[in-house]
Design an enzyme around this catalytic site. Structure first.
Site, PDB file in Angstrom:
ATOM      1  N   GLU A 186       0.837  -1.206   0.000  1.00 41.18           N
ATOM      2  CA  GLU A 186       0.000   0.000   0.000  1.00 41.18           C
ATOM      3  C   GLU A 186       0.872   1.257   0.000  1.00 41.18           C
ATOM      4  O   GLU A 186       0.632   2.199  -0.759  1.00 41.18           O
ATOM      5  CB  GLU A 186      -0.933   0.004   1.219  1.00 41.18           C
ATOM      6  CG  GLU A 186      -1.727   1.313   1.344  1.00 41.18           C
ATOM      7  CD  GLU A 186      -2.872   1.233   2.334  1.00 41.18           C
ATOM      8  OE1 GLU A 186      -3.780   0.419   2.110  1.00 41.18           O
ATOM      9  OE2 GLU A 186      -2.863   1.982   3.323  1.00 41.18           O
ATOM     10  N   ARG A 204       4.666  34.271 -14.858  1.00 41.54           N
ATOM     11  CA  ARG A 204       3.992  35.269 -14.010  1.00 41.54           C
ATOM     12  C   ARG A 204       5.014  36.355 -13.610  1.00 41.54           C
ATOM     13  O   ARG A 204       6.055  36.035 -13.016  1.00 41.54           O
ATOM     14  CB  ARG A 204       3.452  34.585 -12.758  1.00 41.54           C
ATOM     15  CG  ARG A 204       2.922  35.522 -11.703  1.00 41.54           C
ATOM     16  CD  ARG A 204       1.545  36.010 -12.031  1.00 41.54           C
ATOM     17  NE  ARG A 204       1.013  36.868 -10.981  1.00 41.54           N
ATOM     18  CZ  ARG A 204      -0.078  37.602 -11.110  1.00 41.54           C
ATOM     19  NH1 ARG A 204      -0.759  37.595 -12.263  1.00 41.54           N
ATOM     20  NH2 ARG A 204      -0.514  38.344 -10.127  1.00 41.54           N
ATOM     21  N   GLN A 259      14.355  34.975  -5.179  1.00 43.86           N
ATOM     22  CA  GLN A 259      14.968  33.805  -4.554  1.00 43.86           C
ATOM     23  C   GLN A 259      13.987  33.007  -3.680  1.00 43.86           C
ATOM     24  O   GLN A 259      14.059  31.784  -3.604  1.00 43.86           O
ATOM     25  CB  GLN A 259      16.170  34.245  -3.719  1.00 43.86           C
ATOM     26  CG  GLN A 259      17.126  33.111  -3.455  1.00 43.86           C
ATOM     27  CD  GLN A 259      18.381  33.581  -2.753  1.00 43.86           C
ATOM     28  OE1 GLN A 259      18.496  34.755  -2.385  1.00 43.86           O
ATOM     29  NE2 GLN A 259      19.315  32.689  -2.566  1.00 43.86           N
TER      30      GLN A 259
END
Ligand SMILES: Cc1cc2nc3c(=O)[nH]c(=O)nc-3n(C[C@H](O)[C@H](O)[C@H](O)COP(=O)(O)OP(=O)(O)OC[C@H]3O[C@@H](n4cnc5c(N)ncnc54)[C@H](O)[C@@H]3O)c2cc1C
Length: 379
Positions: free
Chosen positions: A242, A268, A279
């Site tokens: 799992e 953007r 940064q």
């Protein structure tokens, strides 16, 4: 790192044809918490459910690493994290224990349906009073002739509202500790089994979850997976699968999210510059990159060692902890990098964040993984 063969790449690339149809309407489904049968049909057609199972039952006979590699591709291409969670839950909850521990008769009866997805699987371990301390479960099973009678209840059972088949862990010996647990295969329409209403939850909304109630529910003795008293062994095997299978899906999702963030940070602009040139944004993206690489390496390395029959108790715990926490940090960073857009549902990033919180809880919480590592270190 593993070097993937052309066959493995072909298998993963073959998934690409299904993604447009799978992703169609994923935000609406999340908003309305819908498990869509038509999308499950697409999953079935893709063949992904049959990957790790033997060919005689309709499986593709692939090993654990190959299965994970394709599942990573599912995470990268599918935006419906809830559906992907239902896929891995189905695969590991019933198919994996049946293949490893099931009798020839049980395999013949149930594995073909598990492989082609006509029979949806789920597993029931947690109870209202026993989650992390699963061995304290109160659901019992007593032997009566050629049947076992189950009494009690289970909670947080993923896939339960749509499942046909449950692997239920119940106590068969009052003081047996780990040796007092047995795994049973229970069909949904067995008299005495009631499936509760879907429970609303924070994330993974397209993967339905519910409680189970057992009221003198009679299960044929032949439906024991493995041996009576060996349920903990079954669970241990299932939990390894799992963790490896469901968190490698998250790695694919993290990789996709990273690519989105890099693109967004380049296009953007604020203060006359792309935000990626600041940064603080670049560092967030670098940390996302480190998180995904780290999680990927730990998961594949652990799977390789498991395939070599090495003891991977510590490796599985570290992999689970790292992958779930890296996914959560990555999802939060993505929301912040996208700013106001990140907070809006239409970008799908707030949904990823809600989904990622679940990963730090299911398959053993972060605290429990730390406890495991500490115990293995003799602390
Ligand atoms: C999305 C989702 C899907 C799930 N699907 C399934 C499923 O299909 N089948 C199933 O059986 N269950 C499922 N679960 C249940 C899950 O396995 C449990 O929620 C989990 O094991 C934690 O148990 P609990 O909720 O009872 O929390 P608790 O065990 O009560 O823990 C509460 C808090 O205490 C901490 N804690 C507990 N014990 C210790 C300790 N010894 N040391 C330090 N901290 C500790 C935990 O880390 C946690 O922060 C699912 C859960 C979620 C969220």
């Amino acid at each position: 790192m593993v070097k993937w063969t052309e066959d493995q790449r072909d298998l993963r690339d073959g998934l690409a044809q299904w993604f447009t149809a799978l992703n169609d309407g994923h935000l609406e489904r999340d908003k309305n918490a819908v498990f869509d049968g038509d999308k499950w049909k697409i999953i079935r057609e893709s063949g992904i459910l049959s990957l790790p199972f033997e060919e005689q039952w309709g499986g593709l006979g692939q090993d654990l690493l190959t299965t994970m590699y394709v599942l990573e591709g599912l995470g990268h291409g599918s935006r419906d994290g809830g559906l992907s969670f239902s896929v891995t839950t189905h695969m590991v909850s019933t198919g994996v224990p049946l293949q490893r521990f099931g009798s020839a008769d049980l395999k013949a009866r149930y594995l073909p349906g598990v492989c082609d997805g006509t029979t949806i699987g789920a597993h029931a371990i947690s109870e209202p009073d026993s989650g992390s301390d699963a061995l304290k479960m109160r659901t019992t099973a007593r032997r009566e002739g050629d049947r076992w009678i189950l009494s009690g209840s289970k909670t947080f059972v993923s896939n339960a509202p749509v499942a046909d088949l449950f692997v239920v862990y119940a106590r068969t010996h009052p003081d047996g500790g780990p040796l007092g647990i047995t795994a049973f295969l229970v069909e949904r329409d067995t008299p005495g089994l009631t499936v509760g209403k879907p429970i609303d939850k924070m994330g993974l909304k397209t993967s339905p979850i519910a409680e189970l109630f057992f009221d003198e529910c009679a299960v044929p003795a032949a439906n024991v997976i493995g041996r009576p008293g060996a349920g903990f062994l079954v669970l241990d095997h299932v939990m390894k699968w799992e963790i490896l299978c469901s968190f490698i899906v998250n790695v694919g999702e993290m990789q996709h999210r990273l690519e989105r963030c890099v693109d967004y940070a380049k296009q953007r602009t604020q203060f006359g510059k792309p935000i990626g040139s600041f940064q603080s944004i670049a560092n967030k993206i670098v940390d996302m990159k480190i998180g995904v690489e780290n999680a990927r390496r730990w998961l594949y390395e652990t799977a390789s060692r498991l395939m070599n029959n090495e003891n991977v108790t510590v490796d599985v715990a570290i992999s689970k902890l790292l992958a779930s926490e890296a996914n959560l940090s990555s999802a939060l960073a993505a929301v912040q990098i996208f700013g106001g857009n990140g907070y809006m549902a239409e970008f799908g990033l707030e949904r990823d964040l809600r989904n990622a919180v679940g990963g730090t809880i299911y398959s053993g919480t972060t605290d429990i993984q730390r406890n495991r590592v500490a115990a293995m270190m003799g602390l």
